[in-house]
Design an enzyme around this catalytic site. Structure first.
Site, PDB file in Angstrom:
ATOM      1  CB  CYS A  61      -6.290  -2.400   7.690  1.00 45.24           C
ATOM      2  SG  CYS A  61      -5.415  -0.820   7.599  1.00 45.24           S
TER       3      CYS A  61
ATOM      4  CG  HIS B  83      -8.347   0.192  10.896  1.00 47.96           C
ATOM      5  ND1 HIS B  83      -7.782  -0.919  10.315  1.00 47.96           N
ATOM      6  CD2 HIS B  83      -9.603  -0.179  11.291  1.00 47.96           C
ATOM      7  CE1 HIS B  83      -8.644  -1.917  10.360  1.00 47.96           C
ATOM      8  NE2 HIS B  83      -9.758  -1.502  10.929  1.00 47.96           N
TER       9      HIS B  83
ATOM     10  CG  ASP C 158     -12.689  -3.565  11.402  1.00 48.11           C
ATOM     11  OD1 ASP C 158     -11.790  -3.287  10.590  1.00 48.11           O
ATOM     12  OD2 ASP C 158     -12.550  -3.443  12.634  1.00 48.11           O
TER      13      ASP C 158
END
Length: 288
Positions: free
Chosen positions: A82, A119, A134
């Protein structure tokens, strides 16, 4: 005379080879900072750059400077997890003139109790509307999600989601994303709208890539998300998931991994790294 902007609050967009990045993700569309462009960029990035933690498994550091990210993810056509994906995507958005900020989310995946905020995601503002991007979770979504309270269930492509708005104990706005998969509906992560910056991601990145009990240093974890299928490699378990909640699971030998990574996940390792991964030394490391 204007006050110089502290570069710590920026995302290194000026350092990005934008043409090379767009070629890497196969994007040839408009470059104006609009919702249509954001949607197309998110789709292209998510379906082109896989999620992977192989550098940590191979015993290497995971730097977040843009030079390293471009060399790894653009020139060598590797993936990232991420923090890497979001840092690269943020540089592109900044270069294209989007208004946005980073957020840090707590990944729950149905687990109870408070989880650390490890995250990275982005909140993009366009014409007074806020969108959640995302691109670094490894499991989509294929498009940005507009932050609208009480919107209920919705689909992005064939994949199903829900988004819920709440306030934390300090009255700060929070958003929880749910997705539908093999285990039915599950809460994926929760993020407050408190901004995060590159320096915050550096701290989180160091934690997840070096803590001995981090899942990202204990076994290969690789994902490729496409409109019709989601591939996951967890250790030596290869799972194929579909939008309707069905899927298949196969167990592999260590020696199968390099070929699978090349053929399914679009990750070509050099001969030395392929041999090291196939040796499976990571599977017998003692826990810290």
């Amino acid at each position: 005379m204007s006050t110089p902007v502290d570069p710590s609050y920026q995302w290194c967009g000026a350092e990005l080879d934008l043409d090379a990045y767009l070629a890497r993700i196969g994007y040839t569309g408009d470059r104006a900072p609009t919702s249509a462009t954001l949607r197309a960029l998110t789709y292209a990035h998510t379906t082109s750059i896989p999620f992977e933690n192989l550098e940590a498994i191979l015993g290497r550091a995971i730097p977040l400077d843009l030079k390293t990210l471009q060399d790894k993810m653009i020139r060598r056509r590797r993936g990232g997890y991420c923090y890497e994906n979001v840092a690269l995507f943020a540089a592109a958005l900044e270069r294209l003139g989007f208004e946005f900020n980073g957020l840090s989310a707590r990944v729950t995946m149905g687990a109870p109790g408070l989880r650390p905020a490890t995250h990275a995601i982005l909140r993009v503002l366009i014409d007074g509307r806020a969108w959640l991007c995302d691109v670094g979770f490894g499991a989509g979504p294929l498009e940005p999600i507009e932050l609208i309270a009480d919107r209920g269930e919705f689909t992005l492509g064939a994949w199903r989601y829900r988004l819920e708005r709440a306030e934390n104990a300090l009255g700060v706005e929070e958003w929880t994303l749910h997705h539908f998969g093999r285990d039915g509906w599950i809460d994926r992560h929760t993020a407050s709208v408190t901004p995060s910056y590159r320096v915050d991601y550096e701290v989180g990145n160091h934690y997840v890539s070096t803590w001995p009990r981090s899942p990202f240093v204990t076994r290969p974890f690789v994902q490729r998300f496409l409109p019709e299928v989601h591939h996951v490699l967890d250790g030596t378990t290869w799972t194929t998931e579909y939008p309707d909640g069905t899927g298949e699971t196969r167990e592999l030998a260590h020696t199968d991994l390099p070929k699978l990574l090349a053929e399914v996940f679009d990750i070509e390792l050099d001969a030395a790294d392929a041999a090291e991964l196939a040796r499976g030394g990571w599977s017998v490391r003692p826990e810290g």
